[in-house]
Structure formats: C-alpha cells, structure tokens
Design a protein around this motif. Structure first.
Motif, PDB file in Angstrom:
ATOM      1  N   ILE A   2      78.573  93.702  49.602  1.00 61.97           N
ATOM      2  CA  ILE A   2      78.281  94.643  48.520  1.00 61.97           C
ATOM      3  C   ILE A   2      77.318  95.737  48.974  1.00 61.97           C
ATOM      4  CG2 ILE A   2      77.175  94.875  46.255  1.00 61.97           C
ATOM      5  CD1 ILE A   2      78.323  92.207  45.511  1.00 61.97           C
ATOM      6  N   GLN A   3      76.305  95.348  49.767  1.00 51.85           N
ATOM      7  CA  GLN A   3      75.323  96.360  50.188  1.00 51.85           C
ATOM      8  C   GLN A   3      75.951  97.396  51.107  1.00 51.85           C
ATOM      9  OE1 GLN A   3      74.683  93.053  50.679  1.00 51.85           O
ATOM     10  NE2 GLN A   3      72.796  92.527  49.623  1.00 51.85           N
ATOM     11  N   HIS A   4      76.968  97.006  51.835  1.00 47.03           N
ATOM     12  CA  HIS A   4      77.660  97.991  52.658  1.00 47.03           C
ATOM     13  C   HIS A   4      78.527  98.879  51.762  1.00 47.03           C
ATOM     14  CE1 HIS A   4      79.044  99.771  56.383  1.00 47.03           C
ATOM     15  NE2 HIS A   4      80.248  99.806  55.842  1.00 47.03           N
ATOM     16  N   LEU A   5      79.239  98.253  50.845  1.00 44.93           N
ATOM     17  CA  LEU A   5      80.111  99.022  49.942  1.00 44.93           C
ATOM     18  C   LEU A   5      79.315 100.064  49.167  1.00 44.93           C
ATOM     19  CD1 LEU A   5      82.423  96.216  48.465  1.00 44.93           C
ATOM     20  CD2 LEU A   5      82.679  97.520  50.573  1.00 44.93           C
ATOM     21  N   ILE A  22      84.028  95.080  59.927  1.00 48.00           N
ATOM     22  CA  ILE A  22      83.007  95.004  58.872  1.00 48.00           C
ATOM     23  C   ILE A  22      83.576  94.161  57.742  1.00 48.00           C
ATOM     24  CG2 ILE A  22      81.859  96.366  57.061  1.00 48.00           C
ATOM     25  CD1 ILE A  22      81.579  98.630  59.041  1.00 48.00           C
ATOM     26  N   SER A  23      82.791  93.198  57.264  1.00 51.80           N
ATOM     27  CA  SER A  23      83.356  92.269  56.285  1.00 51.80           C
ATOM     28  C   SER A  23      83.434  92.869  54.885  1.00 51.80           C
ATOM     29  CB  SER A  23      82.555  90.981  56.257  1.00 51.80           C
ATOM     30  OG  SER A  23      81.221  91.235  55.877  1.00 51.80           O
ATOM     31  N   GLY A  24      82.510  93.810  54.579  1.00 47.88           N
ATOM     32  CA  GLY A  24      82.571  94.436  53.255  1.00 47.88           C
ATOM     33  C   GLY A  24      81.590  93.850  52.250  1.00 47.88           C
ATOM     34  N   GLY A  38      81.087  97.204  62.691  1.00 48.02           N
ATOM     35  CA  GLY A  38      80.241  96.118  62.225  1.00 48.02           C
ATOM     36  C   GLY A  38      79.986  95.098  63.312  1.00 48.02           C
ATOM     37  N   ARG A  39      79.545  93.944  62.870  1.00 41.98           N
ATOM     38  CA  ARG A  39      79.237  92.879  63.800  1.00 41.98           C
ATOM     39  C   ARG A  39      80.433  92.542  64.690  1.00 41.98           C
ATOM     40  NH1 ARG A  39      75.433  89.019  62.308  1.00 41.98           N
ATOM     41  NH2 ARG A  39      76.156  89.080  60.173  1.00 41.98           N
ATOM     42  N   GLY A  40      81.641  92.745  64.132  1.00 41.90           N
ATOM     43  CA  GLY A  40      82.852  92.448  64.888  1.00 41.90           C
ATOM     44  C   GLY A  40      82.962  93.197  66.207  1.00 41.90           C
ATOM     45  N   GLN A  79      73.059 103.345  59.991  1.00 46.25           N
ATOM     46  CA  GLN A  79      73.401 102.341  58.985  1.00 46.25           C
ATOM     47  C   GLN A  79      73.899 102.963  57.695  1.00 46.25           C
ATOM     48  OE1 GLN A  79      70.609  99.116  58.417  1.00 46.25           O
ATOM     49  NE2 GLN A  79      71.056  99.040  56.235  1.00 46.25           N
ATOM     50  N   VAL A  80      75.053 102.465  57.260  1.00 45.87           N
ATOM     51  CA  VAL A  80      75.627 102.895  55.990  1.00 45.87           C
ATOM     52  C   VAL A  80      75.380 101.782  54.988  1.00 45.87           C
ATOM     53  CG1 VAL A  80      77.804 103.365  54.799  1.00 45.87           C
ATOM     54  CG2 VAL A  80      77.406 104.299  57.086  1.00 45.87           C
ATOM     55  N   GLY A  81      74.958 102.156  53.784  1.00 45.69           N
ATOM     56  CA  GLY A  81      74.805 101.117  52.770  1.00 45.69           C
ATOM     57  C   GLY A  81      73.617 101.327  51.879  1.00 45.69           C
ATOM     58  N   GLN A  82      73.395 100.326  51.078  1.00 47.68           N
ATOM     59  CA  GLN A  82      72.334 100.375  50.078  1.00 47.68           C
ATOM     60  C   GLN A  82      70.999 100.774  50.689  1.00 47.68           C
ATOM     61  OE1 GLN A  82      72.052  96.642  47.974  1.00 47.68           O
ATOM     62  NE2 GLN A  82      69.985  97.126  47.333  1.00 47.68           N
ATOM     63  N   THR A  83      70.681 100.200  51.825  1.00 47.50           N
ATOM     64  CA  THR A  83      69.401 100.533  52.437  1.00 47.50           C
ATOM     65  C   THR A  83      69.583 101.472  53.628  1.00 47.50           C
ATOM     66  OG1 THR A  83      69.580  98.389  53.527  1.00 47.50           O
ATOM     67  CG2 THR A  83      68.076  98.541  51.677  1.00 47.50           C
ATOM     68  N   GLY A  84      70.767 102.061  53.741  1.00 49.38           N
ATOM     69  CA  GLY A  84      71.012 103.043  54.791  1.00 49.38           C
ATOM     70  C   GLY A  84      71.493 104.343  54.167  1.00 49.38           C
ATOM     71  N   ILE A 128      89.892  97.701  59.107  1.00 49.03           N
ATOM     72  CA  ILE A 128      90.509  97.036  60.247  1.00 49.03           C
ATOM     73  C   ILE A 128      89.687  95.782  60.503  1.00 49.03           C
ATOM     74  CG2 ILE A 128      91.078  97.200  62.708  1.00 49.03           C
ATOM     75  CD1 ILE A 128      91.241 100.288  62.240  1.00 49.03           C
ATOM     76  N   ASN A 129      90.310  94.626  60.306  1.00 49.03           N
ATOM     77  CA  ASN A 129      89.564  93.374  60.405  1.00 49.03           C
ATOM     78  C   ASN A 129      90.545  92.260  60.744  1.00 49.03           C
ATOM     79  OD1 ASN A 129      88.030  90.931  59.658  1.00 49.03           O
ATOM     80  ND2 ASN A 129      86.590  92.410  58.784  1.00 49.03           N
ATOM     81  N   LYS A 130      90.098  91.325  61.545  1.00 49.25           N
ATOM     82  CA  LYS A 130      91.048  90.271  61.934  1.00 49.25           C
ATOM     83  C   LYS A 130      91.146  89.167  60.887  1.00 49.25           C
ATOM     84  CE  LYS A 130      87.911  87.464  64.714  1.00 49.25           C
ATOM     85  NZ  LYS A 130      87.585  86.973  66.052  1.00 49.25           N
ATOM     86  N   ASP A 145      93.137  92.465  65.586  1.00 51.41           N
ATOM     87  CA  ASP A 145      91.986  92.420  66.474  1.00 51.41           C
ATOM     88  C   ASP A 145      91.589  93.845  66.847  1.00 51.41           C
ATOM     89  OD1 ASP A 145      90.136  92.115  68.447  1.00 51.41           O
ATOM     90  OD2 ASP A 145      91.211  90.485  69.462  1.00 51.41           O
ATOM     91  N   LEU A 146      90.356  94.185  66.561  1.00 47.37           N
ATOM     92  CA  LEU A 146      89.930  95.568  66.788  1.00 47.37           C
ATOM     93  C   LEU A 146      90.001  95.946  68.264  1.00 47.37           C
ATOM     94  CD1 LEU A 146      86.704  95.896  67.964  1.00 47.37           C
ATOM     95  CD2 LEU A 146      86.306  94.757  65.785  1.00 47.37           C
ATOM     96  N   PHE A 147      89.893  94.966  69.128  1.00 49.94           N
ATOM     97  CA  PHE A 147      89.933  95.288  70.559  1.00 49.94           C
ATOM     98  C   PHE A 147      91.331  95.721  71.001  1.00 49.94           C
ATOM     99  CE2 PHE A 147      86.276  92.477  70.089  1.00 49.94           C
ATOM    100  CZ  PHE A 147      85.294  93.351  70.517  1.00 49.94           C
ATOM    101  N   ALA A 158      77.646 102.478  60.935  1.00 46.57           N
ATOM    102  CA  ALA A 158      77.570 101.074  61.291  1.00 46.57           C
ATOM    103  C   ALA A 158      77.149 100.248  60.090  1.00 46.57           C
ATOM    104  CB  ALA A 158      76.574 100.869  62.420  1.00 46.57           C
ATOM    105  N   SER A 159      77.438  98.963  60.148  1.00 46.13           N
ATOM    106  CA  SER A 159      76.921  98.052  59.132  1.00 46.13           C
ATOM    107  C   SER A 159      75.528  97.623  59.564  1.00 46.13           C
ATOM    108  CB  SER A 159      77.806  96.816  59.012  1.00 46.13           C
ATOM    109  OG  SER A 159      77.580  95.981  60.132  1.00 46.13           O
ATOM    110  N   ARG A 160      74.849  97.021  58.636  1.00 43.08           N
ATOM    111  CA  ARG A 160      73.514  96.570  58.953  1.00 43.08           C
ATOM    112  C   ARG A 160      73.542  95.477  60.024  1.00 43.08           C
ATOM    113  NH1 ARG A 160      69.176  94.037  55.322  1.00 43.08           N
ATOM    114  NH2 ARG A 160      68.223  92.818  56.960  1.00 43.08           N
TER     115      ARG A 160
END
Ligand SMILES: Cc1cc2nc3c(=O)[nH]c(=O)nc-3n(C[C@H](O)[C@H](O)[C@H](O)COP(=O)(O)OP(=O)(O)OC[C@H]3O[C@@H](n4cnc5c(N)ncnc54)[C@H](O)[C@@H]3O)c2cc1C
Ligand SMILES: Cc1cc2nc3c(=O)[nH]c(=O)nc-3n(C[C@H](O)[C@H](O)[C@H](O)COP(=O)(O)OP(=O)(O)OC[C@H]3O[C@@H](n4cnc5c(N)ncnc54)[C@H](O)[C@@H]3O)c2cc1C
Lengths: 249, 463, 309
Positions: free
Chosen positions: C263-266, C259-261, C201-203, C241-246, C278-280, C297-299, C226-228
């Motif tokens: 609804i459209q991604h879920l 990825i924050s999670g 995701g954006r992270g 892109q994974v999700g409602q529009t992917g 995996i998220n900080k 931290d994903l890094f 990936a997230s949007r």
C-alpha cells in the motif's frame, strides 16, 4: 512597498471530492475548506518579503461569501496586516475576479500583487494573467523564486523543460508555483492577534464592477473509472498493448 | 520432511508454497530486515485450507510461525530454519459490510488501511490507527492487541473486535464470529486470542466494530514548559473536548529536536527549546463547530499557561506534515541506529522522574548515549529508544536492566502495546506475577499441547 | 467559422503538442490558421505548413517574440483575433502564461485545458485535479481555449500544404525582460516530472542488476524509481524511492518491476495513467492495480524489453 495578495477559499487539498448525484456540481456540504495551497504560498512569499524588510504592508483580499473571512483571518494570523473581503454569494469567474482586483489595485496602489497560479477547485490558471492584462502590468507566472531589486522584481518561472528568469518593472503581478516556498503554520498568539486586525467588507458594487457570465457549467461528472487490468503472456503482447491500445510509447 | 511439504502443496497449490531462495528473499523482521530462514512459506486461501495444513503439521509435529504484515516490533514473526511460515497474504478479502449494525467482516490478512478505507466508504470509521497502517494486518493487530494513536478515544484492538474465527494447532476451526455488541453467553473466547501473539491459534477471520465517522478534525502542535503543565494540559483537553479529543501524542524534546532541527528531516513548526511537545487532535462532525471548539480549548490552555506556544494546522496538508514528524519512525531508526527500543507503560505521574533517572543512569555508563522518548501520554505509554553506538549483547542486557528495573518498583509494564514475542520473554516476570504466568502456561498447554504455534515465544520455556 | 491556432515551438522545431491542438481544432470545424510567433523561426513555419488540416500559416518573426513573453505575444494575438471565432492552443507553459491575457483583452472568458470537444461552443474539462469532469459552454462570440495535449491524438505532421503569410506587426510592450534560462539537460528526466517511470523493487536483487532497468529506461526516455525495499537494501539511493514516504509520481506510464505492490508503494504511483507490473509471482498485489500485467522472471523480461523497444 505595499503587497496585495488575493486568496481563495477552496476545498481542502486532501479531501476527495464527490460529484452530486444530479450531476449539477461537486458536493461541498460539510467538507473541510482551507486556503487554496497556491494562495497560501503567495501569502508566505509576501510575509518573507516583509520579514526581509522589502515589503512594508501586506493586504489580503478575498472574494466570496461570508465564510471566506475565515481564510482572511488565517492569512492575517500568518502575517498579513489587513484584509478586504469583497462579499458575493456567487462564484465569480476568473475574468470577474480579475476586474475586481484591478479596481482594488486602483484604490490600494500596490507595487506587487501576488496570487496563486491556480485554484485547486476550478483549475483555471487565469486570474493573475488577466489582472496583469487589464492593468497593463508585466507578469511573472508560476514563480519558483522571487527577488526584489530596486524598482524591478526578478521572477524565476517554472516552464516546460526547466526554469526561466524574467525581470519585471514594478508594479508587477506574480503568480506562485508549488516550489516557491513551504508555508508556515499559524501560531496561536498570532491567531489571537489576527482577530483584532482590520477587515474591511465591501461589495462588487462598491468597486463599480458588475459580474458578467462568460461560461456556463452544464454538467459535472465523475471521471471514467480505471478498467480492470489484464494479464499478458509475452513481452511482445505487452509492447503491442502499450503502443496500440494505451498509446503511451 | 519433503513428504509433509508435498501434502501441503496439494492443499494450497504449487505456487502457494515458497521454498529456498523465494523464502530467503523475504524479510522476517521490520527492523533488522534479516532474511526469513523458514524451511518453507505457505499461503493458504482460506480457513479451510489452513485447517488442512495445520492438521498435517500437527500430525508431523511441525512447528509454524504466522506472518501478517511483519511490522511487529518484538521479533514475534521470526522463524527458525525448522519452522514453517503460514502467511496470510492471500486472505485479504472484506467479506461483508453491515452499515446498519456498523460491522465489517474480514479475512485476517487484510491490511489495516484497507479496512479503514472500507469503513469510510460507508460513512463510518474503523478506529484503530497506527503508523504501520499500510502494512500491518487485522490478524497481526489482533494477535498483538495493537494500540496506536487513537487509544485515548477508542481503546485498543480488543475494543474493536466483536468476533473471531481461529484455526487451532490441531487444525480444528473455532468459529466465534459473533456480531452482536452484547453477548454474555458463557466465556467470551475471543479475548483469549486477542493479544496472544499467535501462540494459541491462528486468527483467520474477524468481525470488526465500526464507529461513527468524525469527518471534521483539527490538529495542533504545542510546546509545554514543564511536565506539570503537560499533565495539566492533558486534563484540560480531556475536560474541554471530552469525547472529541482524538489524540494526545507527546514528544520529548529529545525526539522532536532530533527529527526536526538536528537532522533536517522535517521543518520545525515550533522552536526546539521546550522540554515537551504535544500533537493534539480534535475530532467532530461539523467542520466549523469543531474548528471553533478546538481553537477555543487551545486558546484557553494558552491563557492558563498550560502551553507556551502552539501552531494550529490550517489545512489537512499541514496537519499531515505535523503527524509526519510524530510518525517518522523510519527517520528515528536511521538517525540513531543502532538503537534499543522499548514500549513501556507506567503511571503518568511517574513519567518525568522515570525518564530523567533513566537518562542519568544510561549516561553514567555511556556519556554520549542518546535517549529519545515519545509516546501516547494519555494511555500511560512511552516509547523509549536508546542508542549507545553499539548493539552487542552485553550492552543490550545492561540497557534492558536500566529500563526495566525501575518499572517493577513503580508498577509499570515492559510491554504496553507491542507484545512480548521473542524479544521480551525473559522479562515477562517483571510485569506479571508467578500466578499469572503459571495460568498462561496452563492455557498454552491446553490449547497447543505440542507447542507448534510460535514456539518459544512470549512464555518461558517449559523445563 | 475560422480558427486561430497558436504554435508551440522553440524557434527551430514545432512542439508535437501543437499537433494535438490541431486535432482538437479540427473537431470544431472551420479553417485553421496557425500562428508561428518567434524569432528566426522560419523552419517552424515550414514545418507547420506541412501539418494536415492547416490552411494558413501566419509567421511573426521578430526578436520581441523570441522568448514568448506573454505581454508581447498576447497583444499580437489580439491584433489578429478579429478574423476568428476560436483562438486555441495546447496548454504549454507559454500558452498558459499568454492565453488568459488574450481573453482578458478581448473581454471574454477562457476555457482552460479542455479534454474533449462536444460542439463548437461546448467542451469537457477536468476540475478538482481531474477528480471531476465539467461540461462547460462558452457564451462569448470569440472562444479562447487551451487544450490538454495528452487528451487528443496528434494530427499528421506531414501531407499538408499551407501558404505562409508574414505578419510584420511588432509589439514590444516592455515592462518584462528575459534574463536567463536553465533548461533541464536531456538524459534521464527527473522522477516527479517524467512522463514515464520504471521502478525496481527487491526483486532486482542487487545494485548491479538495476542497470538492466536503466537500459530499458533509456530506451523509453523514462525516469528510474524504486521501492523502499530496494532502497533499504542499498540497490539505489533514497531519492529514488516512490511511495508514501518517498516521491509521489503520476506519469503517463508507470512500470513496476519486481515490486510486490505494498500500500505504501501504491500511495506514490497509483494515480499514474497506465500501470504495468512485471513480477514472477502471479499473486502479487501489484497486479490488482496494473492495467497490464506480465507474470515472468524480470531477468528474462527486461533484456527482451530492451531489445524489442
Ligand atoms: C512504523 C510502525 C509503527 C507502529 N506503531 C504501533 C503503534 O502505534 N501501536 C502498536 O500497538 N503497535 C505499533 N506497531 C507494531 C504493531 O504491533 C504492528 O504494526 C501490528 O499490530 C502487527 O501487525 P502485523 O500484521 O504486521 O503482524 P506481524 O508482524 O506479521 O506479526 C506480529 C505477531 O502476530 C502474529 N500474527 C500475525 N498474524 C496473525 C494471525 N492472523 N493469527 C495469529 N497470530 C498472528 C505473528 O506470528 C507475530 O507474533 C508499529 C509498527 C511499525 C513498523
Ligand atoms: C511506515 C512505512 C512506510 C513505507 N513507505 C514506503 C514507501 O514510501 N515506498 C515503498 O515502496 N515502500 C514503503 N514501505 C514498505 C512497503 O511496506 C514494502 O515493504 C515495500 O514497498 C516492498 O518493496 P518491494 O515490493 O520491492 O519488495 P517485496 O515486497 O519483497 O517484493 C519483491 C517482489 O519482487 C518479485 N520478484 C522477485 N524476484 C523476481 C524476479 N526474478 N522476477 C520478477 N519478480 C521478482 C517478488 O515476487 C515480489 O513480489 C513502507 C513501510 C512502512 C511500514
């Protein structure tokens, strides 16, 4: 060339089913019903073959209670020429359906029969193959492409790991997979016209088929719910869980 | 400055106050995706924490901007570098469900879709619906008095709210958590906050009104040959379906053709040569009856030549695909970027002329400009996107004047459902008279004397 | 009681799904014979002979079985069926193609994609796309069964010592002819077909950083999603892109990184069997749907994962 398409009325794909509290079955009262998506693709493919000048007549068949006539009308609104409704209040098993369709094939003598690869309610994935076996015809299941060439039909099938193309001698049986096409919408003028297209009502007895029970459904349950997740404190713990608990790596 | 943030940190805990890069990593606006510039982002767990945070801010004269789902379209959630963001992202609880009274009590940060699903769980429905349902929050819906695709049947957010709890600028909590349908005891304070875009208080909880579920639905996409037949069709559908008419969403050819044939983003269920397309939804309870009534109504309209062609979805999957064309705002923004977006109200009978004249006047200056129109026709609400190829200030000002000027003459509104925010504040006087604006400013002065809440938004600056 | 199990293979190696079918078969009770039908497939028979729990290998090695044509294979199985009470196999595409023909020729019903064996004639199988589980009983004397491989552990591939019997009946039925085949090249699998998906995701912060994710993906044989927000930021192309529009995916394992999670991604991944986040930010909503969460931290996490996998 004449094509037969068999279609099933099932719960709408988007409806989330609920299991009845007595665990006898799922609850289908007042839920939206529709053409089985794979059957819809089968109808679409037949119509495309007709539009391409390859097919001359499309006959749709459905087996079930009176209400299936709604789906037969839909199929005719989409472009099928006539319909046969084989009326029964029971929910026939795949083998019984295949036996009935085999009889319809005897009467109608189609060159091609197209069916959905499975219905999204019972998820059996059997009827097309059984029909092919009973009629001793070649089959092209899980089709993602269908091309008629002279007396043969070329069927590209979705198989594990890729695609496989077979050439079948007509008459043949084809079952559809999701990627074969995107079904069209029914246009209003065609919906109106479909009301006047011929729909013949028959019974299994008319075809000399008696249903036999092979499988009995004892119980229907809701699947186990997802367990609440856990937070881990290290990469090692994560790898351990994935390997030994979830067994996904 | 740091001392204020330290105090706030004590209230919400270290991990619930984000600073620096963590703030910058978040977007501030759905359209531009620009980074959030605020000095910090605070995420309280409940009204009590927020109340303490606001009391601290009040003392320190610290301005704040409230963040819901950040899907607002008028830059209402944009924060300057000296502002503090209050994010309701942790306040997502559905506190109670009352199936008998038909109400839900929720924290304001809960996404709309979660509320819709919670209502479905008890066999009811929450009637507000819009394309951003998965991201937008109840608080944001209240703050903007959101409309959406079911206004024609159920009204706007204002009609779905029974009670509110609000934290005021000085940190005091006003609970007006009414859960009665009828309550005429004095002023109905909630209406002051609904649609005030976070300038009068921060909404923390709400009592929402549910509607009986309409489990059966039917969708059709129809083409109309003229604006007259389009209006005739709306009247016809209202008459024949009455309360079962769930949506009547119009796409001008410019929108429909762009999202289908011209871009290939969606298959075109109908040819793209008609001037108008309408997505019509019929709602009901009995599957078979609803389907039959809907088909009859559409058939009759066809026979009366109110529509020239139509497709009827024969499954929810097909219905979703039809809706996807109408709701593909993402696609629209990609296809004609950069664009200027307008959300206007005007009498239905004036729409055709208005759009034609607008197109002509835009093309006079920018012959290749794209003017793309769709909207909630039944509500007298159009969404107009204009793309001239550039997005500079000068163009914006010119375009705004082309869109807004004629509105004043026909008594339209510069904001039907998205609000004013920062984006439209200069034009407020087109749709509100001086007396109205003066009263709004007195209200703001009384409620937020220090001007801490969403400073500089909606209303003209005090001089 | 005796069981005929049909091996799934590519004429050179045994497909591991077969081992899952062996486990299901052994729960039925009875001797298990395994049929290896193919062309030039001696090595598969050798492999099958080693599998724990197999008492006999039947090898039908003939060009007409090379491509697993259902017409030929089904008649061969029916020919052998007389000796058995159960005919069972993992529900591969070849078996899904073939078994219903076998059932029809034997005039019996088929139990498709069972996920549990209750007794020798009673099974559980998912219906309505897994939204309900039916317990079904076969009333036929011969039971034709396909098995959902993921529901059963794999039997041990070694330690057995079965005899191999050659079956030299040849059924070349005709009517169906193999034309061509197009197998997906190995390498990263296609997003919607992959059994493991790892999405960023954006992270991730940049297109370059996605390589951290790709390295882990390669270790796992996973597809990358990936997230949007990651797509919008230009880190990856929009077909990921994974999700409602992917894309909608439902792999065995889905790993969401940075990825924050929303609804459209879920909407695009919540049907996955096992979800890892995996998220900080320990408060990120993705943890509410994750089976396993790692706050970090994903890094740091991604390179460590890569080395330890
Ligand atoms: C794809 C898409 C489709 C849309 N469709 C429609 C539509 O059909 N109809 C319609 O009306 N709108 C529509 N919108 C815009 C609509 O205004 C928002 O989607 C929604 O109502 C805003 O909710 P939010 O939680 O995202 O608010 P945000 O964007 O976070 O905030 C909007 C404003 O409200 C304030 N605010 C937020 N939460 C609170 C609170 N708890 N208390 C006080 N103030 C608060 C913010 O400070 C800001 O000024 C659409 C937007 C998108 C992206
Ligand atoms: C109509 C509509 C349709 C949409 N369709 C989709 C869709 O199909 N698919 C989709 O994905 N979204 C979709 N969205 C967008 C969706 O709402 C979210 O905005 C998007 O999913 C957010 O992506 P993200 O989680 O990558 O970014 P963010 O929400 O910004 O989350 C980034 C996360 O990364 C974490 N992070 C940052 N740095 C690190 C680090 N170093 N280590 C570990 N973690 C870190 C942060 O804590 C944060 O949780 C849609 C939105 C709308 C309105």
């Amino acid at each position: 060339m004449k094509i037969i398409v068999s279609v099933k009325r099932v719960i709408d794909y988007n409806v989330k089913v609920r299991v009845k509290s007595d665990n006898s079955d799922v609850d289908l009262s007042n839920v939206k019903m529709a053409l089985n998506p794979f059957c819809e693709i089968a109808v679409e493919e037949a119509i495309r073959l007709k539009e391409a000048g390859i097919a001359s007549e499309i006959v749709v068949v459905s087996i079930g209670p009176n209400a299936v006539q709604e789906q037969l009308r839909t199929a005719m609104a989409l472009g099928a020429d006539r319909a046969i409704h084989i009326e029964t209040d029971s929910q026939p098993e795949p083998l019984n359906v295949a036996k009935l369709l085999a009889k319809v094939m005897e009467v109608e003598a189609p060159e091609l029969v197209i069916l959905g690869k499975q219905s999204i309610d019972s998820d059996n994935n059997q009827v097309g193959q059984m029909l092919a076996a009973l009629t001793r015809r070649p089959q092209g299941t899980f089709a993602s492409k269908v091309t008629v060439e002279g007396g043969d039909v070329l069927v590209t099938r979705e198989v594990d790991g890729g695609l496989r193309t077979l050439s079948l001698t007509l008459p043949a049986i084809v079952t559809t997979d999701l990627r074969l096409n995107e079904p069209r919408y029914a246009k209003l003028p065609d919906i109106m016209k479909a009301k006047r297209k011929p729909l013949e009502v028959k019974t299994p007895a008319d075809f000399g088929v008696e249903f036999k029970q092979h499988i009995s459904q004892l119980k229907v349950e809701t699947p186990a719910q997802r367990q609440a997740g856990i937070k881990l404190d290290s990469v090692d713990a994560l790898i351990d869980k994935l390997k030994n608990e979830a067994k996904v790596i | 400055m740091d001392t204020l943030l330290d105090f706030i940190e004590k209230v919400v805990g270290a991990k619930n106050i984000l600073r620096g890069e963590d703030v910058r990593a978040r977007p501030a606006d759905w359209i531009t995706k620009e980074p959030c510039l605020a000095l910090a982002l605070v995420r309280p767990a409940n009204a009590e924490q927020l109340s303490q945070v606001m009391a601290l801010c009040y003392e320190a004269d610290q301005p704040v901007v409230t963040h819901g789902g950040l899907t607002g379209l008028v830059r209402g959630a944009v924060a300057a570098s000296n502002e503090l963001v209050i994010s309701l992202e942790r306040m997502t609880e559905i506190e109670s469900v009352d199936p008998v009274g038909g109400t839900l009590t929720v924290q304001a940060g809960v996404p709309l879709q979660i509320v819709q699903e919670a209502a479905e769980q008890i066999g009811m429905q929450f009637a507000l619906d819009l394309g951003a349902r998965g991201s937008c929050t109840i608080g944001g819906n209240i703050a903007t008095n959101a409309g959406g695709i079911r206004v024609i049947r159920y009204g706007m957010m204002r009609d779905q709210v029974l009670g509110l709890e609000v934290v005021l600028a000085d940190g005091s909590v006003v609970s007006s958590m009414n859960n009665m349908l009828k309550n005429n005891a004095g002023y109905d304070l909630k209406h002051m906050f609904i649609g005030s875009e976070g300038t009068l208080g921060i909404v923390t909880r709400a009592v929402l009104k549910l509607q009986p579920q309409q489990s059966a639905s039917q969708t059709a996409l129809v083409a109309c040959d003229s604006f007259e037949s389009l209006v005739g069709l709306l009247q016809h559908m209202r008459q024949t379906l009455g309360g079962e008419l769930g949506a009547f969403e119009v796409m001008w050819r410019s929108y429909y053709a762009l999202l289908t044939k011209e871009s290939g983003r969606h298959n075109a269920p109908l040819d793209t040569d008609a001037p108008f397309y309408v997505l019509i939804e019929g709602l009901g309870n009995d599957q078979a009856e609803t389907a039959q009534r809907f088909e009859q109504a559409i058939t009759l309209a066809f026979e009366k030549e109110l529509l020239s062609d139509a497709v009827v979805a024969n499954s929810d999957t097909q219905s979703d695909r039809l809706w996807a064309i109408r709701e593909d705002i993402e696609g629209l923004s990609e296809l004609i970027a950069p664009r200027f977006v307008f959300d206007i109200s005007l009498p239905i009978i004036s729409m055709d002329t208005y759009v034609n004249e607008l197109e002509a006047s835009v093309r006079e200056i920018w012959p290749d400009a794209k003017v793309v129109v769709f909207g909630h026709l039944g509500d007298g609400n159009l969404h107009v996107s204009i793309s001239t190829g550039d997005s500079n200030e000068e163009t914006r000002i010119k375009i705004e004047s082309l869109v807004y000027k004629p509105l004043k003459e026909i008594g339209g509104s510069i904001s039907a459902e998205h609000g004013i925010g920062l984006k439209k504040k200069d034009h407020l006087s087109i749709s509100r008279n001086p007396g109205e604006i003066a009263l709004m400013m007195r209200l703001k002065e009384a409620m937020d004397p220090k001007g801490l809440l969403n400073r500089g938004k909606v209303l003209p600056n005090k001089n | 009681m005796s069981i005929l199990l049909i091996a799934e293979h590519d004429n050179s190696t045994l497909n591991p799904a077969t081992l899952s079918a062996v486990t299901a078969a052994s729960q039925l009770g009875g001797d298990i014979s395994i049929l290896v039908a193919g062309s030039g497939c001696q090595s598969v028979a050798d492999e099958a002979a080693q599998v724990m729990g197999i008492s006999k290998v039947l090898l039908a090695d003939n060009a007409c079985y090379e491509k697993g044509l259902a017409e030929n294979l089904s008649v061969l199985i029916v020919e052998l069926a007389a000796d058995y009470n159960h005919i069972i196999a993992a529900a591969s595409s070849t078996i899904k193609d073939t078994m219903p023909r076998v059932a029809a020729l034997l005039d019996v019903g088929q139990l498709s994609e069972i996920v549990a064996v209750e007794s020798a004639d009673t099974f559980k199988r998912p219906i309505y796309a897994g939204n309900a589980i039916a317990t079904v009983q076969s009333l036929d004397t011969v039971k034709v069964i396909t098995v959902r491989a993921s529901a059963f552990e794999k039997a041990k591939a070694e330690g057995g010592n079965a005899n191999t019997e050659v079956v030299d009946v040849v059924f070349d039925i005709g009517g169906s002819r193999f034309v061509s085949e197009e197998l997906v090249k190995s390498g990263r699998p296609e997003l919607t077909a992959a059994s493991t998906v790892i999405s960023g995701g954006r992270g991730l912060g940049s297109a370059e950083n996605f390589s951290l994710l790709e390295k882990v993906a390669d270790k796992l044989g996973a597809a990358v999603g990936a997230s949007r927000a990651a797509v919008d930021a230009g880190f990856v192309s929009n077909d990921l892109q994974v999700g409602q529009t992917g894309k909608i995916v439902a792999p065995e394992l889905y790993i969401a990184v940075g990825i924050s999670g929303a609804i459209q991604h879920l909407a695009g991944m919540k049907e996955s069997k096992v979800i890892v986040a995996i998220n900080k930010d320990g408060e990120a909503p993705i943890f509410q749907v994750a089976d396993y969460g790692l706050v970090g931290d994903l890094f740091e996490v991604l390179p460590e994962l890569e080395t330890k996998l």
